[in-house]
Design a protein around this motif. Structure first.
Motif, PDB file in Angstrom:
ATOM      1  N   ARG A 183     -22.394 -18.236  -2.837  1.00  0.00           N
ATOM      2  CA  ARG A 183     -21.345 -17.345  -2.342  1.00  0.00           C
ATOM      3  C   ARG A 183     -20.935 -17.673  -0.907  1.00  0.00           C
ATOM      4  O   ARG A 183     -19.747 -17.787  -0.610  1.00  0.00           O
ATOM      5  CB  ARG A 183     -21.798 -15.885  -2.439  1.00  0.00           C
ATOM      6  N   GLN A 187     -18.598 -21.383  -2.303  1.00  0.00           N
ATOM      7  CA  GLN A 187     -17.379 -20.604  -2.543  1.00  0.00           C
ATOM      8  C   GLN A 187     -16.377 -20.749  -1.407  1.00  0.00           C
ATOM      9  O   GLN A 187     -15.177 -20.961  -1.636  1.00  0.00           O
ATOM     10  CB  GLN A 187     -17.756 -19.134  -2.745  1.00  0.00           C
ATOM     11  N   ASN A 188     -16.856 -20.664  -0.179  1.00  0.00           N
ATOM     12  CA  ASN A 188     -15.950 -20.725   0.965  1.00  0.00           C
ATOM     13  C   ASN A 188     -15.576 -22.158   1.347  1.00  0.00           C
ATOM     14  O   ASN A 188     -14.505 -22.395   1.918  1.00  0.00           O
ATOM     15  CB  ASN A 188     -16.566 -19.977   2.142  1.00  0.00           C
ATOM     16  N   TYR A 201      -7.867 -16.690  -3.505  1.00  0.00           N
ATOM     17  CA  TYR A 201      -9.319 -16.747  -3.298  1.00  0.00           C
ATOM     18  C   TYR A 201     -10.090 -16.532  -4.599  1.00  0.00           C
ATOM     19  O   TYR A 201     -11.259 -16.910  -4.697  1.00  0.00           O
ATOM     20  CB  TYR A 201      -9.736 -15.704  -2.256  1.00  0.00           C
ATOM     21  N   PRO A 204     -11.738 -20.082  -6.109  1.00  0.00           N
ATOM     22  CA  PRO A 204     -13.099 -20.518  -5.758  1.00  0.00           C
ATOM     23  C   PRO A 204     -14.177 -19.568  -6.256  1.00  0.00           C
ATOM     24  O   PRO A 204     -15.306 -19.998  -6.518  1.00  0.00           O
ATOM     25  CB  PRO A 204     -13.069 -20.584  -4.226  1.00  0.00           C
ATOM     26  N   ILE A 205     -13.836 -18.282  -6.403  1.00  0.00           N
ATOM     27  CA  ILE A 205     -14.810 -17.337  -6.966  1.00  0.00           C
ATOM     28  C   ILE A 205     -15.144 -17.734  -8.399  1.00  0.00           C
ATOM     29  O   ILE A 205     -16.318 -17.795  -8.787  1.00  0.00           O
ATOM     30  CB  ILE A 205     -14.257 -15.894  -6.918  1.00  0.00           C
ATOM     31  N   THR A 208     -17.033 -21.204  -8.466  1.00  0.00           N
ATOM     32  CA  THR A 208     -18.414 -21.058  -8.012  1.00  0.00           C
ATOM     33  C   THR A 208     -19.248 -20.317  -9.044  1.00  0.00           C
ATOM     34  O   THR A 208     -20.416 -20.665  -9.287  1.00  0.00           O
ATOM     35  CB  THR A 208     -18.464 -20.296  -6.671  1.00  0.00           C
ATOM     36  N   SER A 209     -18.671 -19.309  -9.676  1.00  0.00           N
ATOM     37  CA  SER A 209     -19.386 -18.562 -10.718  1.00  0.00           C
ATOM     38  C   SER A 209     -19.710 -19.458 -11.900  1.00  0.00           C
ATOM     39  O   SER A 209     -20.784 -19.345 -12.506  1.00  0.00           O
ATOM     40  CB  SER A 209     -18.539 -17.370 -11.184  1.00  0.00           C
ATOM     41  N   GLY A 238     -18.810 -12.611  -6.311  1.00  0.00           N
ATOM     42  CA  GLY A 238     -17.831 -13.326  -5.493  1.00  0.00           C
ATOM     43  C   GLY A 238     -16.838 -12.391  -4.829  1.00  0.00           C
ATOM     44  O   GLY A 238     -16.530 -12.531  -3.638  1.00  0.00           O
ATOM     45  N   ARG A 242     -16.270 -11.179  -0.830  1.00  0.00           N
ATOM     46  CA  ARG A 242     -14.963 -11.137  -0.156  1.00  0.00           C
ATOM     47  C   ARG A 242     -14.730  -9.799   0.536  1.00  0.00           C
ATOM     48  O   ARG A 242     -14.118  -9.742   1.609  1.00  0.00           O
ATOM     49  CB  ARG A 242     -13.839 -11.394  -1.167  1.00  0.00           C
TER      50      ARG A 242
END
Length: 269
Positions: A183, A187-188, A201, A204-205, A208-209, A238, A242
């Motif tokens: 995360r 993710q970032n 955004y 990427p959540i 990454t998940s 995620g 945020r």
């Protein structure tokens, strides 16, 4: 196959972060104290685990433990520093609780604690409910690999599926480390690298998940059940990141892991 793909992807991200930590060393050095704090926390949990296992060094020699801890320390520091740097570039408050304690956030940015706690509880409750329904419908079993690990290394180390302080510490360590890696870090990085901030955004959540879900492959039979369980939970975490930052994800992930420590044995045969 899936775990091999996951291993390759994680290795790629580690190499990227190592390179970027050198390239951006001047920019990220101001975040070093946070990286060291998180790394030392993980090492402290690791030491507590070792202390609870009388015959630990019969399974893992001291030099192997030290090398492992050094690797964990370095990776944690790098992912923390770069993750905070990317969040700063994206305009995301990444560790609000810790920054508030250190006086880096003023009172104008006070957290609405009631909403903060309710949101975390909601994520945990939703994750537990979804897991219970999914497992009841699919009746998964431990994979052969997990059974073998449980009967060999797990038995030697005293780690089992039964609730215990030792198992709880291991699960908390996983929650802590995974949230920093996925995360905060990956993710970032994806959001910054591919300009997926703001309304984008969510991309990427989701990515990454998906990667986080791959990390849990080969744990259950059928294999897809664990991936289906983890993927939406990763998306929820995620979006939680945020909104409320890393600490909220660690809390939610840790509480979920501890809850499943008690519930899981009744759902997995």
């Amino acid at each position: 196959m899936i775990l091999s793909l996951y291993g390759i992807l994680i290795l790629i991200f580690v190499v990227i972060f190592l390179i970027n930590s050198i390239r951006l060393r001047k920019e990220i050095k101001i975040y070093l104290k946070y990286g060291v704090l998180f790394a030392l926390t993980l090492i402290a949990i690791d030491i507590a685990v070792v202390m609870l296992i009388p015959n630990f060094f019969d399974v893992m020699p001291l030099h192997t433990l030290l090398i492992t801890d050094v690797i964990v320390f370095v990776i944690t520091v790098i992912f923390t520093c770069l993750g905070i740097y990317y969040c700063t570039q994206l305009g995301i408050v990444e560790i609000p609780l810790i920054k508030r304690l250190s006086g880096k956030i003023d009172n104008s940015e006070m957290i609405a604690w009631r909403n903060y706690i309710i949101t975390i509880i909601g994520v945990v409750a939703g994750a537990i409910l979804f897991s219970v329904i999914l497992f009841k419908l699919t009746s998964p079993q431990l994979s052969e690999k997990m059974k073998q690990l449980s009967e060999t290394q797990g038995a030697k180390l005293g780690i089992s599926s039964e609730p215990s302080v030792l198992t709880a510490l291991v699960l908390i360590a996983f929650a802590f480390g995974e949230e920093i890696l996925f995360r905060l870090g990956i993710q970032n990085y994806l959001a910054k690298q591919f300009r997926l901030d703001g309304d984008k955004y969510w991309v990427p959540i989701v990515l990454t998940s998906g990667l986080w879900a791959l990390a849990h492959a080969n744990m259950l039979t059928p294999e897809w059940v664990k991936i289906v369980q983890i993927f939406p939970i990763g998306i929820a975490l995620g979006f939680l990141f945020r909104k409320y930052g890393l600490e909220s994800c660690i809390f939610a992930h840790g509480i979920f892991n501890l809850s499943m420590m008690f519930i899981g044995p009744y759902l997995i045969t």
